[in-house]
Design a protein around this motif. Structure first.
Motif, PDB file in Angstrom:
ATOM      1  N   ILE A   1       0.835  -1.193   0.000  1.00 50.39           N
ATOM      2  CA  ILE A   1       0.000   0.000   0.000  1.00 50.39           C
ATOM      3  C   ILE A   1       0.873   1.248   0.000  1.00 50.39           C
ATOM      4  CG2 ILE A   1      -1.654   1.338   1.343  1.00 50.39           C
ATOM      5  CD1 ILE A   1      -2.800  -1.347   2.342  1.00 50.39           C
ATOM      6  N   ALA A   2       1.859   1.270   0.883  1.00 50.22           N
ATOM      7  CA  ALA A   2       2.718   2.453   0.998  1.00 50.22           C
ATOM      8  C   ALA A   2       3.534   2.673  -0.272  1.00 50.22           C
ATOM      9  CB  ALA A   2       3.620   2.334   2.211  1.00 50.22           C
ATOM     10  N   LYS A   3       4.029   1.594  -0.856  1.00 55.26           N
ATOM     11  CA  LYS A   3       4.811   1.725  -2.089  1.00 55.26           C
ATOM     12  C   LYS A   3       3.951   2.328  -3.194  1.00 55.26           C
ATOM     13  CE  LYS A   3       7.678  -0.912  -5.271  1.00 55.26           C
ATOM     14  NZ  LYS A   3       8.145  -2.247  -5.655  1.00 55.26           N
ATOM     15  N   ALA A   4       2.730   1.863  -3.322  1.00 59.13           N
ATOM     16  CA  ALA A   4       1.823   2.427  -4.327  1.00 59.13           C
ATOM     17  C   ALA A   4       1.502   3.886  -4.009  1.00 59.13           C
ATOM     18  CB  ALA A   4       0.541   1.597  -4.401  1.00 59.13           C
ATOM     19  N   LEU A   5       1.281   4.177  -2.762  1.00 61.67           N
ATOM     20  CA  LEU A   5       0.964   5.530  -2.329  1.00 61.67           C
ATOM     21  C   LEU A   5       2.104   6.498  -2.624  1.00 61.67           C
ATOM     22  CD1 LEU A   5      -1.055   7.317  -0.705  1.00 61.67           C
ATOM     23  CD2 LEU A   5       0.257   6.687   1.306  1.00 61.67           C
ATOM     24  N   SER A   6       3.334   6.017  -2.568  1.00 65.02           N
ATOM     25  CA  SER A   6       4.491   6.889  -2.793  1.00 65.02           C
ATOM     26  C   SER A   6       4.453   7.565  -4.159  1.00 65.02           C
ATOM     27  CB  SER A   6       5.787   6.091  -2.648  1.00 65.02           C
ATOM     28  OG  SER A   6       5.966   5.206  -3.739  1.00 65.02           O
ATOM     29  N   GLN A   7       3.794   6.952  -5.112  1.00 62.82           N
ATOM     30  CA  GLN A   7       3.734   7.526  -6.455  1.00 62.82           C
ATOM     31  C   GLN A   7       2.867   8.786  -6.523  1.00 62.82           C
ATOM     32  OE1 GLN A   7       6.015   6.143  -8.612  1.00 62.82           O
ATOM     33  NE2 GLN A   7       6.380   5.172  -6.622  1.00 62.82           N
ATOM     34  N   TYR A   8       2.074   9.016  -5.497  1.00 64.69           N
ATOM     35  CA  TYR A   8       1.224  10.204  -5.436  1.00 64.69           C
ATOM     36  C   TYR A   8       1.850  11.325  -4.617  1.00 64.69           C
ATOM     37  CZ  TYR A   8      -2.307   7.119  -7.316  1.00 64.69           C
ATOM     38  OH  TYR A   8      -2.995   6.247  -8.101  1.00 64.69           O
ATOM     39  N   LEU A   9       2.949  11.028  -3.936  1.00 65.73           N
ATOM     40  CA  LEU A   9       3.589  12.038  -3.099  1.00 65.73           C
ATOM     41  C   LEU A   9       4.369  13.014  -3.951  1.00 65.73           C
ATOM     42  CD1 LEU A   9       4.888   9.822  -0.165  1.00 65.73           C
ATOM     43  CD2 LEU A   9       2.812  11.215  -0.267  1.00 65.73           C
ATOM     44  N   LYS A  10       4.447  14.244  -3.456  1.00 67.33           N
ATOM     45  CA  LYS A  10       5.198  15.271  -4.163  1.00 67.33           C
ATOM     46  C   LYS A  10       5.964  16.116  -3.158  1.00 67.33           C
ATOM     47  CE  LYS A  10       1.116  18.223  -4.353  1.00 67.33           C
ATOM     48  NZ  LYS A  10       0.504  17.521  -3.268  1.00 67.33           N
ATOM     49  N   LYS A  11       6.932  16.831  -3.659  1.00 66.89           N
ATOM     50  CA  LYS A  11       7.706  17.723  -2.800  1.00 66.89           C
ATOM     51  C   LYS A  11       6.770  18.648  -2.044  1.00 66.89           C
ATOM     52  CE  LYS A  11      11.847  17.858  -5.641  1.00 66.89           C
ATOM     53  NZ  LYS A  11      12.753  18.740  -6.408  1.00 66.89           N
ATOM     54  N   GLY A  12       7.071  18.847  -0.773  1.00 61.56           N
ATOM     55  CA  GLY A  12       6.269  19.723   0.066  1.00 61.56           C
ATOM     56  C   GLY A  12       5.201  19.007   0.871  1.00 61.56           C
ATOM     57  N   ASP A  13       4.926  17.737   0.563  1.00 58.75           N
ATOM     58  CA  ASP A  13       3.920  16.991   1.326  1.00 58.75           C
ATOM     59  C   ASP A  13       4.417  16.733   2.742  1.00 58.75           C
ATOM     60  OD1 ASP A  13       2.013  16.845  -0.675  1.00 58.75           O
ATOM     61  OD2 ASP A  13       2.602  14.831  -1.324  1.00 58.75           O
ATOM     62  N   ILE A  14       3.509  16.896   3.692  1.00 58.51           N
ATOM     63  CA  ILE A  14       3.792  16.610   5.098  1.00 58.51           C
ATOM     64  C   ILE A  14       2.745  15.610   5.561  1.00 58.51           C
ATOM     65  CG2 ILE A  14       3.969  17.562   7.424  1.00 58.51           C
ATOM     66  CD1 ILE A  14       4.607  20.284   5.925  1.00 58.51           C
ATOM     67  N   ILE A  15       3.213  14.493   6.062  1.00 61.09           N
ATOM     68  CA  ILE A  15       2.303  13.423   6.450  1.00 61.09           C
ATOM     69  C   ILE A  15       2.566  13.035   7.901  1.00 61.09           C
ATOM     70  CG2 ILE A  15       1.571  11.052   5.983  1.00 61.09           C
ATOM     71  CD1 ILE A  15       2.537  11.523   3.090  1.00 61.09           C
ATOM     72  N   SER A  16       1.507  13.016   8.691  1.00 60.38           N
ATOM     73  CA  SER A  16       1.555  12.565  10.073  1.00 60.38           C
ATOM     74  C   SER A  16       1.002  11.153  10.126  1.00 60.38           C
ATOM     75  CB  SER A  16       0.715  13.498  10.953  1.00 60.38           C
ATOM     76  OG  SER A  16       0.563  12.958  12.238  1.00 60.38           O
ATOM     77  N   LEU A  17       1.778  10.238  10.710  1.00 61.48           N
ATOM     78  CA  LEU A  17       1.344   8.850  10.870  1.00 61.48           C
ATOM     79  C   LEU A  17       1.040   8.621  12.344  1.00 61.48           C
ATOM     80  CD1 LEU A  17       3.955   8.900   8.687  1.00 61.48           C
ATOM     81  CD2 LEU A  17       2.952   6.676   8.283  1.00 61.48           C
ATOM     82  N   GLN A  18      -0.171   8.172  12.620  1.00 60.99           N
ATOM     83  CA  GLN A  18      -0.641   8.036  13.990  1.00 60.99           C
ATOM     84  C   GLN A  18      -1.213   6.650  14.218  1.00 60.99           C
ATOM     85  OE1 GLN A  18      -2.154  12.570  13.379  1.00 60.99           O
ATOM     86  NE2 GLN A  18      -3.533  11.233  14.460  1.00 60.99           N
ATOM     87  N   GLY A  19      -0.905   6.083  15.361  1.00 61.37           N
ATOM     88  CA  GLY A  19      -1.440   4.777  15.706  1.00 61.37           C
ATOM     89  C   GLY A  19      -0.706   4.207  16.893  1.00 61.37           C
ATOM     90  N   GLU A  20      -1.223   3.111  17.391  1.00 64.33           N
ATOM     91  CA  GLU A  20      -0.652   2.465  18.563  1.00 64.33           C
ATOM     92  C   GLU A  20       0.770   1.981  18.278  1.00 64.33           C
ATOM     93  OE1 GLU A  20      -4.949   0.375  19.235  1.00 64.33           O
ATOM     94  OE2 GLU A  20      -3.665   0.043  17.513  1.00 64.33           O
ATOM     95  N   LEU A  21       1.513   1.711  19.347  1.00 62.85           N
ATOM     96  CA  LEU A  21       2.831   1.094  19.200  1.00 62.85           C
ATOM     97  C   LEU A  21       2.690  -0.195  18.403  1.00 62.85           C
ATOM     98  CD1 LEU A  21       4.378   1.473  22.758  1.00 62.85           C
ATOM     99  CD2 LEU A  21       5.288   2.434  20.650  1.00 62.85           C
ATOM    100  N   GLY A  22       3.585  -0.392  17.450  1.00 63.54           N
ATOM    101  CA  GLY A  22       3.583  -1.630  16.683  1.00 63.54           C
ATOM    102  C   GLY A  22       2.489  -1.735  15.643  1.00 63.54           C
ATOM    103  N   SER A  23       1.846  -0.635  15.314  1.00 64.37           N
ATOM    104  CA  SER A  23       0.738  -0.701  14.360  1.00 64.37           C
ATOM    105  C   SER A  23       1.186  -0.595  12.907  1.00 64.37           C
ATOM    106  CB  SER A  23      -0.309   0.371  14.668  1.00 64.37           C
ATOM    107  OG  SER A  23       0.248   1.668  14.571  1.00 64.37           O
ATOM    108  N   GLY A  24       2.468  -0.312  12.674  1.00 63.99           N
ATOM    109  CA  GLY A  24       2.971  -0.345  11.301  1.00 63.99           C
ATOM    110  C   GLY A  24       3.442   0.974  10.723  1.00 63.99           C
ATOM    111  N   LYS A  25       3.608   1.985  11.541  1.00 64.53           N
ATOM    112  CA  LYS A  25       4.011   3.299  11.035  1.00 64.53           C
ATOM    113  C   LYS A  25       5.379   3.262  10.354  1.00 64.53           C
ATOM    114  CE  LYS A  25       3.328   5.051  15.123  1.00 64.53           C
ATOM    115  NZ  LYS A  25       2.740   3.889  15.793  1.00 64.53           N
ATOM    116  N   THR A  26       6.366   2.702  11.021  1.00 64.21           N
ATOM    117  CA  THR A  26       7.710   2.643  10.434  1.00 64.21           C
ATOM    118  C   THR A  26       7.733   1.722   9.221  1.00 64.21           C
ATOM    119  OG1 THR A  26       8.717   3.105  12.589  1.00 64.21           O
ATOM    120  CG2 THR A  26      10.148   2.167  10.893  1.00 64.21           C
TER     121      THR A  26
END
Length: 128
Positions: A1-26
């Motif tokens: 999912i993240a790899k596919a999503l990366s194709q939509y990212l552009k310079k200047g994007d700021i993304i906050s990842l939120q979730g419990e410990l061990g939920s997959g953010k990293t």
């Protein structure tokens, strides 16, 4: 999912990842970097606070988890990372919401079971 999503990212994007410990953010960030052709090790900046990756687009990986002091973030130059040349990925962005610009994209992670997560965003048009 993240790899596919990366194709939509552009310079200047700021993304906050939120979730419990061990939920997959990293792990999600690793997928984004893989999609941006970064071929080296990616680690959480839990103790270093900030990691920089020279991928197709420069990626700044920040972790708010261990440093709740807003003044310290200003002192290390947090605002300098929020520039139009970088993609900024912030783990635990919900811990210091006053530092996040209004246009921050929020991605939420929720444990469903040991091998299943629910990932969703506040931004309807993220992949348009």
């Amino acid at each position: 999912i993240a790899k596919a999503l990366s194709q939509y990212l552009k310079k200047g994007d700021i993304i906050s990842l939120q979730g419990e410990l061990g939920s997959g953010k990293t792990t999600f960030i690793k997928g984004i970097l893989k999609g941006l052709k970064y071929e080296y090790n990616v680690t959480s900046p839990t103790f270093t606070l900030v990691n920089e990756y020279d991928a197709e687009i420069k990626v700044i990986h920040i972790d708010f988890y261990r440093e709740p002091n807003i003044d310290r973030w200003y002192n290390i130059g947090f605002q300098d990372y929020l520039n139009p040349d970088n993609i900024v990925l912030i783990e635990w962005g919900n811990l210091l919401p006053l530092l996040l610009p209004e246009d921050t994209i929020h991605i939420f992670f929720k444990h469903i079971d040991i091998n299943k997560r629910r990932i969703y965003s506040n931004y309807e048009n993220f992949c348009d």
